[in-house]
Design an enzyme around this catalytic site. Sequence first.
Site, mmCIF file in Angstrom:
data_model
loop_
_atom_site.group_PDB
_atom_site.id
_atom_site.type_symbol
_atom_site.label_atom_id
_atom_site.label_comp_id
_atom_site.label_asym_id
_atom_site.label_seq_id
_atom_site.Cartn_x
_atom_site.Cartn_y
_atom_site.Cartn_z
ATOM 1 N N GLY A 12 0.817 -1.209 0.000
ATOM 2 C CA GLY A 12 0.000 0.000 0.000
ATOM 3 C C GLY A 12 0.848 1.256 0.000
ATOM 4 N N THR A 37 -6.230 -2.770 -2.041
ATOM 5 C CA THR A 37 -5.877 -1.395 -2.423
ATOM 6 C C THR A 37 -4.372 -1.235 -2.601
ATOM 7 O OG1 THR A 37 -5.853 -0.717 -0.088
ATOM 8 C CG2 THR A 37 -7.878 -0.329 -1.312
ATOM 9 N N GLY A 38 -3.587 -2.213 -2.150
ATOM 10 C CA GLY A 38 -2.152 -2.190 -2.425
ATOM 11 C C GLY A 38 -1.891 -2.564 -3.873
ATOM 12 N N ASP A 58 -4.331 -12.493 3.063
ATOM 13 C CA ASP A 58 -5.288 -11.616 3.732
ATOM 14 C C ASP A 58 -5.195 -11.868 5.236
ATOM 15 O OD1 ASP A 58 -7.780 -10.594 4.850
ATOM 16 O OD2 ASP A 58 -8.473 -10.408 2.774
ATOM 17 N N ASN A 99 -5.546 -11.908 14.601
ATOM 18 C CA ASN A 99 -4.582 -12.834 13.999
ATOM 19 C C ASN A 99 -3.149 -12.343 14.155
ATOM 20 O OD1 ASN A 99 -6.395 -14.818 13.151
ATOM 21 N ND2 ASN A 99 -6.797 -13.805 11.199
ATOM 22 N N GLY A 102 -2.130 -12.569 17.791
ATOM 23 C CA GLY A 102 -1.876 -13.984 18.098
ATOM 24 C C GLY A 102 -0.518 -14.426 17.585
ATOM 25 N N TYR A 145 -14.633 1.900 9.725
ATOM 26 C CA TYR A 145 -13.210 2.235 9.865
ATOM 27 C C TYR A 145 -12.915 2.815 11.244
ATOM 28 C CZ TYR A 145 -8.629 4.176 8.559
ATOM 29 O OH TYR A 145 -7.290 4.468 8.488
#
Length: 311
Positions: A12, A37-38, A58, A99, A102, A145
């Site tokens: 990005g 979007t990257g 992802d 994630n 973690g 967001y």
Amino acid sequence: MSKRILITGGAGFIGSHLCERLIAEGNEVICLDNLHTGRKKNISHLLNNQGFEFLRHDITDPLKIEVDQIYNMACPASPVHYQSNPIKTIKTNVLGMMNMLGLAKRVNARILQASTSEVYGNPLEHPQNESYWGNVNTIGIRSCYDEGKRVAETLCFDYHRNHYVDIRVIRIFNTYGPKMLPNDGRVVSNFIVQALQGNDITIYGDGSQTRSFCYVDDLVDGIISMMEKDNFTGPVNLGNDGEFTVKELAEHVVRLTGTKSKIIYKDLPSDDPSRRKPDLTLAKKELNFQPKVKLEQGLAKAIEYFKQNLN
């Protein structure tokens, strides 16, 4: 000492600048991006570097990898993109954050979360400092967001308190520069693209709303300083504390591009903040952070980039 570093959202706008800087400093960098979007183009010049690896993934899906540091930059940051799939935006901010935390817990990595000035909502305090809790609409079009990033901060501090994860939280204010998407709907790129194409420059509202614009190189300095700072979790504001009206920004762009575009006015979208300016007292004290690039200098560089990349 060289580190093995994961940068999520690394293809990005800000993430790709971070990849460049950390590679230049001799680190091994894993750039992770789902390319929503990257863009691969942002990091294509790094692909042949032995210390660089691109991973299409992802963060809403778990990841097993060994790293020393994690910069979590993954999430569309412009209203056009984060509102195009609001549920995905929430998932990235919540499931993705879980994630990554973690992962940091498992491999004992330090993790930096790219939060945002949007956590302050439409602020009733000015300028905004880190102790301000914000004025945020929980059910508006920007909430996926704003609230997503607020929950991500909550998760960081809960993992820190409960699992001793080594966290860093930054709140990024308006940032601009090369590698911005031309269609991302942010005010700087909007104005530059409209000016270069000879279209009317569109201001939403009367142009009196203010923003503070930080050039991307200054921001990257602050991000890396924060990651390397010991015994300081944040949150800390990063940005530029020069305050300009949106109308002033448009006038700068008109002058620097030499365009004959006219400035026109349209209705203001809902929940658009009227004033936005970081209080940088904490960043200056803890990180010795001081933005150096003046708005006109940075705009000139951004305009040059768009001239070469608009086609």
